[in-house]
Design an enzyme around this catalytic site. Structure first.
Site, mmCIF file in Angstrom:
data_model
loop_
_atom_site.group_PDB
_atom_site.id
_atom_site.type_symbol
_atom_site.label_atom_id
_atom_site.label_comp_id
_atom_site.label_asym_id
_atom_site.label_seq_id
_atom_site.Cartn_x
_atom_site.Cartn_y
_atom_site.Cartn_z
ATOM 1 N N VAL A 79 -13.768 -0.173 1.308
ATOM 2 C CA VAL A 79 -13.217 0.725 2.424
ATOM 3 C C VAL A 79 -11.739 1.052 2.336
ATOM 4 O O VAL A 79 -10.847 -0.030 2.053
ATOM 5 C CB VAL A 79 -13.160 -0.255 3.880
ATOM 6 N N SER A 81 -8.270 3.594 2.753
ATOM 7 C CA SER A 81 -7.608 4.607 3.425
ATOM 8 C C SER A 81 -7.005 5.686 2.773
ATOM 9 O O SER A 81 -6.557 5.657 1.419
ATOM 10 C CB SER A 81 -6.703 3.794 4.481
ATOM 11 N N CYS A 96 -3.423 2.696 -5.726
ATOM 12 C CA CYS A 96 -4.540 3.264 -4.832
ATOM 13 C C CYS A 96 -5.728 3.944 -5.782
ATOM 14 O O CYS A 96 -6.831 3.478 -5.624
ATOM 15 C CB CYS A 96 -4.082 3.978 -3.775
ATOM 16 N N GLN A 99 -7.255 1.238 -8.024
ATOM 17 C CA GLN A 99 -8.295 0.577 -7.242
ATOM 18 C C GLN A 99 -9.695 1.507 -6.806
ATOM 19 O O GLN A 99 -10.486 0.944 -6.719
ATOM 20 C CB GLN A 99 -7.723 0.148 -5.867
ATOM 21 N N THR A 143 7.751 -2.225 -0.593
ATOM 22 C CA THR A 143 6.327 -1.428 0.119
ATOM 23 C C THR A 143 6.479 -1.565 1.626
ATOM 24 O O THR A 143 6.172 -0.573 2.305
ATOM 25 C CB THR A 143 5.138 -1.332 -0.372
ATOM 26 N N ASP A 155 1.465 -1.891 9.080
ATOM 27 C CA ASP A 155 0.357 -1.226 8.758
ATOM 28 C C ASP A 155 -0.341 -1.132 10.160
ATOM 29 O O ASP A 155 -0.417 -2.079 10.989
ATOM 30 C CB ASP A 155 -0.277 -2.649 7.971
ATOM 31 N N ARG A 157 -3.298 0.471 10.258
ATOM 32 C CA ARG A 157 -4.913 1.014 10.170
ATOM 33 C C ARG A 157 -5.623 0.491 10.878
ATOM 34 O O ARG A 157 -5.604 -0.604 11.388
ATOM 35 C CB ARG A 157 -5.148 0.791 8.504
HETATM 36 ZN ZN LIG Z 1 -1.471 4.435 -2.405
#
Ligand SMILES: [Zn+2]
Length: 222
Positions: A79, A81, A96, A99, A143, A155, A157
């Site tokens: 999952v 984003s 990202c 991954q 970050t 975060d 999300r």
């Molecule tokens: Zn990213």
């Protein structure tokens, strides 16, 4: 002409359409998905690709399915984003893309799995906040601090649409491909049966190492 769903004629027509979609559907995904096709990739074979109906989900999510997952238990599932800066624009700021590639590779090797790409950019804040946070990273913040300095949570999300997607695919339970333990908790909170969490091992580029280190400090198994 206005569309008034309180009109019984319109309601009845909508209901009839829905019934017809159910009746003519030969595969799962008749309700929440607006379109589906075969998606052939360069490195990871062919998948079934779906887009969700934005009238029924928060945004338009992309779902890739490989193999038979119907009624499957411990189905490998990633999952993710949206991260357009990494996946489409070659950003070195995060991992990202690496991954995603690793998750697709794992599912391809197993021959079965689901990849859900949620329509929520930049940990849910959208592109503008993401780029403002990038400006903070440019001056040395990590970050998470880069986002928090903007006065918003690091975060935001949400995963409310994930059970709708997995229910429509009739996936019974998942083996979550993730390094973030909070993601497993968030998915369990919305009712997903997460049987196990399988870390994704990626070798980050030199720029993303600071990003990974910040994640490690926040409990991610990177
Ligand atoms: Zn990213």
């Amino acid at each position: 002409m206005t569309s008034d769903t309180s009109d019984p004629t319109i309601r009845s027509h909508a209901s009839e359409l829905k019934t017809r979609r159910h009746r003519t559907s030969t595969k799962p995904g008749a309700d929440i998905f607006s379109a589906t096709a075969l998606h052939t990739t360069v490195h990871f074979g062919t998948w079934q690709i779906y887009s969700t109906d934005s009238a029924l989900t928060d945004g338009q999510h992309i779902v890739l399915v490989k193999g038979s997952v119907e009624y499957g238990r411990a189905v490998p599932c990633r999952v993710a984003s949206s991260c357009i800066t990494s996946l489409a624009l070659d950003s070195a700021e995060c991992d990202c893309r690496e991954q995603m590639i690793e998750a697709m590779s794992t599912i391809h090797k197993v021959g079965k799995g689901v990849l859900i790409y949620l329509d929520q950019e930049g940990r849910g804040h959208g592109l503008t906040t993401k780029i403002r946070a990038l400006a903070n990273k440019n001056i040395g913040m990590d970050t998470f601090a880069a986002v928090e300095a903007l006065g918003v949570p690091a975060d935001i999300r949400v995963y409310d649409d994930v059970p709708k997607i997995l229910n429509d695919l009739r996936v019974a339970s998942i083996s979550l491909l993730a390094n973030n333990p909070d993601k497993a908790s968030a998915l369990r909170d919305v009712g997903i049966d997460v049987i196990e969490v399988r870390p994704i091992s990626v070798v980050p580029n030199v720029h993303a190492r600071l990003h990974q280190e910040a994640k490690r400090l926040r409990g991610h198994t990177v």
